[in-house]
Scaffold this active site. Structure first.
Site, PDB file in Angstrom:
ATOM      1  CB  SER A 232      -0.948  -0.056   1.191  1.00  0.00           C
ATOM      2  OG  SER A 232      -2.070   0.714   0.907  1.00  0.00           O
ATOM      3  CE  LYS A 236      -0.068   5.333  -1.899  1.00  0.00           C
ATOM      4  NZ  LYS A 236      -1.087   4.749  -2.688  1.00  0.00           N
ATOM      5  CD1 TRP A 323      -8.035   3.378  -1.380  1.00  0.00           C
ATOM      6  CD2 TRP A 323      -9.704   4.533  -2.320  1.00  0.00           C
ATOM      7  NE1 TRP A 323      -7.904   4.690  -0.998  1.00  0.00           N
ATOM      8  CE2 TRP A 323      -8.909   5.431  -1.569  1.00  0.00           C
ATOM      9  CE3 TRP A 323     -10.803   5.047  -3.013  1.00  0.00           C
ATOM     10  CZ2 TRP A 323      -9.175   6.795  -1.477  1.00  0.00           C
ATOM     11  CZ3 TRP A 323     -11.081   6.408  -2.919  1.00  0.00           C
ATOM     12  CH2 TRP A 323     -10.267   7.263  -2.168  1.00  0.00           C
ATOM     13  CG  HIS A 376      -5.773  -2.437   0.877  1.00  0.00           C
ATOM     14  ND1 HIS A 376      -5.076  -2.076  -0.241  1.00  0.00           N
ATOM     15  CD2 HIS A 376      -5.236  -1.718   1.906  1.00  0.00           C
ATOM     16  CE1 HIS A 376      -4.173  -1.159   0.079  1.00  0.00           C
ATOM     17  NE2 HIS A 376      -4.242  -0.933   1.380  1.00  0.00           N
TER      18      HIS A 376
HETATM   19  C1  GCU Z   1      -5.284   4.868   2.011  1.00  0.00           C
HETATM   20  C2  GCU Z   1      -4.731   5.648   0.842  1.00  0.00           C
HETATM   21  C3  GCU Z   1      -3.972   4.753  -0.134  1.00  0.00           C
HETATM   22  C4  GCU Z   1      -2.939   3.954   0.615  1.00  0.00           C
HETATM   23  C5  GCU Z   1      -3.601   3.206   1.735  1.00  0.00           C
HETATM   24  C6  GCU Z   1      -2.663   2.403   2.635  1.00  0.00           C
HETATM   25  O1  GCU Z   1      -6.303   4.028   1.575  1.00  0.00           O
HETATM   26  O2  GCU Z   1      -5.813   6.309   0.233  1.00  0.00           O
HETATM   27  O3  GCU Z   1      -3.352   5.530  -1.134  1.00  0.00           O
HETATM   28  O4  GCU Z   1      -2.257   3.100  -0.261  1.00  0.00           O
HETATM   29  O5  GCU Z   1      -4.255   4.125   2.593  1.00  0.00           O
HETATM   30  O6  GCU Z   1      -1.506   2.735   2.772  1.00  0.00           O
HETATM   31  O7  GCU Z   1      -3.149   1.431   3.238  1.00  0.00           O
END
Ligand code: GCU
Length: 397
Positions: A232, A236, A323, A376
């Site tokens: 997540s 990134k 998402w 997720h």
């Molecule tokens: C939120 C955010 C995402 C991210 C996520 C996470 O949902 O909007 O961009 O990847 O958190 O880190 O779990």
């Protein structure tokens, strides 16, 4: 107006991706040499200028303090907990790294990744310390153990290292400068990153590179076989770390979504405007200019994946993770493939197939992909694919 996400392929507008293999001057990029000397530096500069900020200008040196070491998991493995301290006074920022490695006569490959709630949450191993740095909510020992199947990783012959991401940059718009960012003078007034100043994601990536500095000096670990992995927001950061630091020999992004592996121009699920509003400290100030203007962004995320070439990269999604736009993550992986052909891997696109693979099936060779059934998260099923992929590239080469 509150942000309302769109979902479903029918909501995806027509779009053109920025070209991967054409330079800003309009020349076709036809060789690995042209990629390395012209296109790769251009793209890296565009991501720095418009998305993540330039890499922090901070002194990368640290002192190593061994806090604890011993046998782990029934004496089959060794554990080490070290503090990498950046500066000499007691208030200098630090990274507390947890490392497990198999007992082996030879240097072993390793995974390195951030964790969300402290090293102690990644395992029930009672000796593992909880974070000393800023922590938003106290989490119990072992709370995120499902994301770190250490024994399986060790049995497969890999070392694994992690640190709490808040050590590098607390995940808060008010406090993100209270970690490693104390090493660099703030470039601007005000609490949030402005211009091309690095935000929290760039600091997480920078912290990963410093942990890599440490692991690279570690005799029991093979510095040429260290993979960076992240789930997540950490996915990134893992992609950015892999783009900025080519010492990472393999890169794994799990459910990284918007401004990770997913194509921004698809404009479904999380969009740039939504991520910038909820997490204004993550990216550079310039990124806010592209709120609801994805078409004006000079890059898209397939080009970030392409910056890993020719190193192996793996993108993972989950079926319920709308998402993060799993289709956008898969399409970005496919769109990055042509750069691998320049390096003598013409089959990378074909190996990813013609459209989303069936759930729980891993496809690809130098760019790998799977979509796991479920939510997720990063689970043992994901690690099963990661271990096989890394094993193939690290152990059978
Ligand atoms: C939120 C955010 C995402 C991210 C996520 C996470 O949902 O909007 O961009 O990847 O958190 O880190 O779990």
């Amino acid at each position: 107006m509150p942000f309302v996400p769109l979902y479903g392929e029918e909501s995806v507008p027509a779009f053109c991706l920025p070209e991967l293999l054409r330079s800003e001057a309009g020349h076709a990029i036809e060789t690995a040499g042209q990629w390395n000397t012209v296109r790769r530096p251009e793209l890296l500069r565009l991501f720095r200028e418009h998305v993540y900020g330039f890499p922090p200008a901070a002194d990368p040196h640290f002192r190593v303090e061994i806090r604890e070491s011993g046998f782990a998991f029934g004496r089959n493995a060794l554990r080490e907990q070290v503090r990498l301290r950046f500066g000499s006074d007691g208030r200098a920022p630090f990274i507390d790294l947890l490392l497990y490695r198999p007992r082996s006569p030879h240097p072993v490959p390793a995974f390195l990744g951030l964790n969300f709630k402290g090293n102690h949450t990644t395992t029930f191993d009672p000796v593992v310390f909880s974070p000393a740095s800023w922590v938003s909510e106290a989490a119990p020992h072992g709370a995120q153990q499902r994301r770190w199947p250490y024994e399986r990783i060790l049995e497969a012959g890999f070392a694994v290292a992690t640190f709490y991401y808040g050590d590098a940059a607390p995940d808060s718009p008010l406090h993100w400068r209270e970690g490693l960012a104390r090493l660099a003078p703030a470039q601007h007034e005000g609490p949030l990153p402005t211009g091309n100043e690095p935000g929290a994601v760039a600091w997480w990536a920078w912290g990963l590179s410093r942990a890599l500095d440490y692991l690279s000096t570690y005799p029991a670990i093979d510095s040429r076989r260290i993979a960076v992995i992240g789930h997540s927001r950490h996915g990134k950061a893992a992609l950015l770390a892999g783009a900025e630091d080519e010492r990472f020999a393999l890169v794994i992004s799990n459910d990284s979504g918007c401004t990770g592996a997913a194509l921004s121009r698809r404009r479904i699920g999380e969009r740039i405007v939504a991520i910038n509003e909820r997490f204004p400290h993550w990216f550079c100030g310039n990124y806010h200019r592209f709120n609801e203007k994805e078409d004006r962004l000079p890059v898209d995320q397939h080009q970030l994946i392409a910056l890993m070439a020719p190193r192996p990269v793996y993108i993972a999604s989950a079926t319920n993770d709308h998402w993060a736009d799993p289709v956008g993550e898969y399409q970005a992986a496919v769109a990055a493939a042509p750069v691998y052909a320049l390096f003598g891997f013409p089959q990378v696109a074909a190996a990813l197939g013609n459209g989303m693979p069936a759930p729980d099936t891993s496809v690809g060779d130098r760019i790998g992909y799977h979509i796991r059934t479920g939510d997720h998260d990063m689970l043992a099923e994901d690690w099963r694919h990661f271990l096989r992929f890394a094993g193939r590239h690290f152990c059978e080469a």
